[in-house]
Write a protein that holds these residues in place. Structure first.
Motif, short mmCIF file in Angstrom:
data_model
loop_
_atom_site.label_atom_id
_atom_site.label_comp_id
_atom_site.label_asym_id
_atom_site.label_seq_id
_atom_site.Cartn_x
_atom_site.Cartn_y
_atom_site.Cartn_z
N SER A 231 0.73 -1.33 -0.19
CA SER A 231 0.04 -0.04 -0.04
C SER A 231 1.01 1.24 0.11
CB SER A 231 -1.01 0.17 1.14
OG SER A 231 -0.45 0.08 2.45
N SER A 232 0.19 2.26 -0.54
CA SER A 232 1.04 3.59 -0.48
C SER A 232 -0.09 4.69 -0.12
CB SER A 232 1.90 3.77 -1.76
OG SER A 232 1.09 3.80 -2.92
N PRO A 233 0.49 5.75 0.10
CA PRO A 233 -0.53 7.06 0.46
C PRO A 233 -1.13 7.40 -1.00
CG PRO A 233 1.53 7.32 1.39
CD PRO A 233 1.77 6.17 0.69
N GLY A 234 -2.13 8.26 -0.70
CA GLY A 234 -2.74 8.91 -2.12
C GLY A 234 -1.74 10.33 -2.19
N GLY A 235 -2.20 11.23 -3.43
CA GLY A 235 -1.62 12.44 -3.37
C GLY A 235 -0.37 12.21 -4.13
N GLN A 236 0.60 12.72 -3.52
CA GLN A 236 2.17 12.76 -4.18
C GLN A 236 2.52 11.34 -4.83
OE1 GLN A 236 5.17 14.75 -2.13
NE2 GLN A 236 3.89 15.90 -1.16
N ASN A 237 2.91 11.35 -5.97
CA ASN A 237 3.48 10.03 -6.45
C ASN A 237 4.89 9.77 -6.18
OD1 ASN A 237 4.89 11.82 -8.10
ND2 ASN A 237 4.25 11.09 -9.97
N ASN A 238 5.38 10.40 -5.31
CA ASN A 238 6.63 10.00 -5.08
C ASN A 238 6.97 9.48 -3.56
OD1 ASN A 238 6.20 12.05 -3.32
ND2 ASN A 238 7.84 12.99 -3.66
N GLN A 239 5.95 8.62 -3.18
CA GLN A 239 6.00 7.84 -1.82
C GLN A 239 6.08 6.45 -2.01
OE1 GLN A 239 5.50 9.38 1.34
NE2 GLN A 239 5.56 11.22 -0.11
N PRO A 240 7.12 6.04 -1.09
CA PRO A 240 7.22 4.36 -1.56
C PRO A 240 5.99 3.57 -1.14
CG PRO A 240 8.40 5.29 0.42
CD PRO A 240 7.58 6.37 -0.41
N GLN A 241 6.21 2.29 -1.59
CA GLN A 241 5.25 1.58 -1.19
C GLN A 241 5.76 0.51 0.15
OE1 GLN A 241 5.19 -1.10 -4.71
NE2 GLN A 241 2.94 -0.53 -5.05
N HIS A 242 4.72 -0.02 0.84
CA HIS A 242 4.91 -0.68 1.96
C HIS A 242 4.46 -2.29 1.71
CE1 HIS A 242 7.07 2.62 4.23
NE2 HIS A 242 6.08 3.39 3.44
N PHE A 243 5.13 -3.25 1.96
CA PHE A 243 4.68 -4.59 1.76
C PHE A 243 4.22 -5.27 2.98
CE2 PHE A 243 5.58 -5.52 -2.85
CZ PHE A 243 6.29 -4.47 -3.25
N GLY A 244 3.26 -6.05 2.75
CA GLY A 244 3.08 -7.23 3.96
C GLY A 244 3.79 -8.44 3.68
N ASP A 245 3.85 -9.19 4.65
CA ASP A 245 4.61 -10.42 4.51
C ASP A 245 4.57 -11.28 3.51
OD1 ASP A 245 4.38 -10.84 8.12
OD2 ASP A 245 5.72 -9.42 6.87
N GLY A 246 3.34 -11.29 2.71
CA GLY A 246 2.98 -11.97 1.76
C GLY A 246 2.22 -13.29 1.95
N THR A 247 1.63 -13.94 1.01
CA THR A 247 0.93 -15.16 1.29
C THR A 247 1.67 -16.32 0.25
OG1 THR A 247 -1.11 -14.38 1.76
CG2 THR A 247 -1.32 -16.71 0.79
N ARG A 248 2.41 -17.45 0.80
CA ARG A 248 2.85 -18.22 -0.17
C ARG A 248 1.94 -19.25 -0.55
NH1 ARG A 248 7.73 -18.73 -1.46
NH2 ARG A 248 8.80 -17.20 -0.15
N LEU A 249 1.58 -19.31 -1.68
CA LEU A 249 0.81 -20.34 -2.26
C LEU A 249 1.43 -21.58 -2.90
CD1 LEU A 249 -2.20 -21.28 -3.19
CD2 LEU A 249 -1.84 -20.01 -5.10
N SER A 250 1.19 -22.73 -2.63
CA SER A 250 1.73 -24.00 -3.22
C SER A 250 0.55 -24.87 -3.53
CB SER A 250 2.59 -24.88 -2.19
OG SER A 250 3.62 -24.03 -1.84
N ILE A 251 0.70 -25.20 -4.91
CA ILE A 251 -0.44 -26.18 -5.32
C ILE A 251 0.13 -27.56 -5.72
CG2 ILE A 251 -1.85 -26.20 -7.37
CD1 ILE A 251 -2.62 -23.62 -5.89
N LEU A 252 -0.52 -28.26 -5.13
CA LEU A 252 -0.10 -29.79 -5.32
C LEU A 252 -0.49 -30.40 -6.67
CD1 LEU A 252 -0.88 -30.96 -1.46
CD2 LEU A 252 1.35 -29.89 -2.71
#
Lengths: 112, 115
Positions: free
Chosen positions: B94-115
């Motif tokens: 996610s990143s703030p609205g408004g100015q376009n020079n704001q970095p993103q911040h990530f969640g830990d992610g979801t690791r998906l494994s398909i058997l």
């Protein structure tokens, strides 16, 4: 050709060495630039934004060259804990949308 | 913790099943992004929301993939009829609205494994 290109490495350097990574981008409409660090099987974490005049954060220095469309990251006095993948990220605005484009990352291994 | 959170952290499922992932962005951030990452590659853009509006979808997002952000807060990513090629890390940022020079911040992610 990818919009953001990085040398995948790995760069193997001894502790205490200085190492530099470059990243090139092809879209001249790119507006903001960042370096992220990603450890194995973890999420990317912001290392630093890259400003037009260049900027420094401790042992890390980032530079932007808009004319040649590349950014660089310099790590001085590298530590074992610097071992990670470094992702170059470019942000651009297209028709009111704000998009972030990632390079494939450069792997760094700092050796004892 | 006021960072981006994702749930679940890991998902293992059989081919053909449907899966749904959730992302809760940083509360004041208007923009929310989904990415897919496979080994040795950088995150690949999937889709992007500004508040509740889905403004862009990648060609990577086949018709088996759908994402929603119904109230402009949390988002879900659903994959129907999963295939082995869907195995990857799914990252939300996610990143703030408004100015376009704001970095993103990530969640830990979801690791998906398909058997």
């Amino acid at each position: 050709r990818k919009e953001v290109e990085q040398d995948p490495g790995p760069f193997n350097v001894p502790e205490g060495a200085t190492v530099a990574f470059n990243c090139t981008y092809s879209n001249s409409a790119s507006q903001s630039f960042f370096w992220y660090r990603q450890d194995c099987r973890k999420e990317p974490k912001l290392l630093m934004s890259v400003y037009s005049s260049g900027n420094e954060d401790g042992r890390f220095t980032a530079q932007l060259n808009r004319a040649s469309q590349y950014i660089s990251l310099l790590i001085r006095d590298s530590k074992l804990s610097d071992s990670a993948t470094y992702l170059c990220v470019v942000n651009r605005t297209t028709s009111g949308t704000y998009k972030y484009i990632f390079g494939t990352g450069t792997r760094l291994k700092v050796l004892a | 913790d006021t960072g981006v959170s994702q749930d679940p952290r890991h998902k293992i499922t059989k081919r053909g099943q449907n899966v749904t992932f959730r992302c809760d962005p940083i509360s004041e951030h208007n923009r929310l992004y989904w990415y897919r990452q496979t080994l040795g590659q950088g995150p690949e853009f999937l889709t992007y929301f500004q508040n509740e509006a889905q403004l862009e979808k990648s060609r990577l997002l086949s018709d088996r993939f759908s994402a929603e952000r119904p109230k402009g807060s949390f988002s879900t990513l659903e994959i129907q009829r999963t295939e082995q090629g869907d195995s990857a890390m799914y990252l939300c940022a996610s990143s703030p609205g408004g100015q376009n020079n704001q970095p993103q911040h990530f969640g830990d992610g979801t690791r998906l494994s398909i058997l």
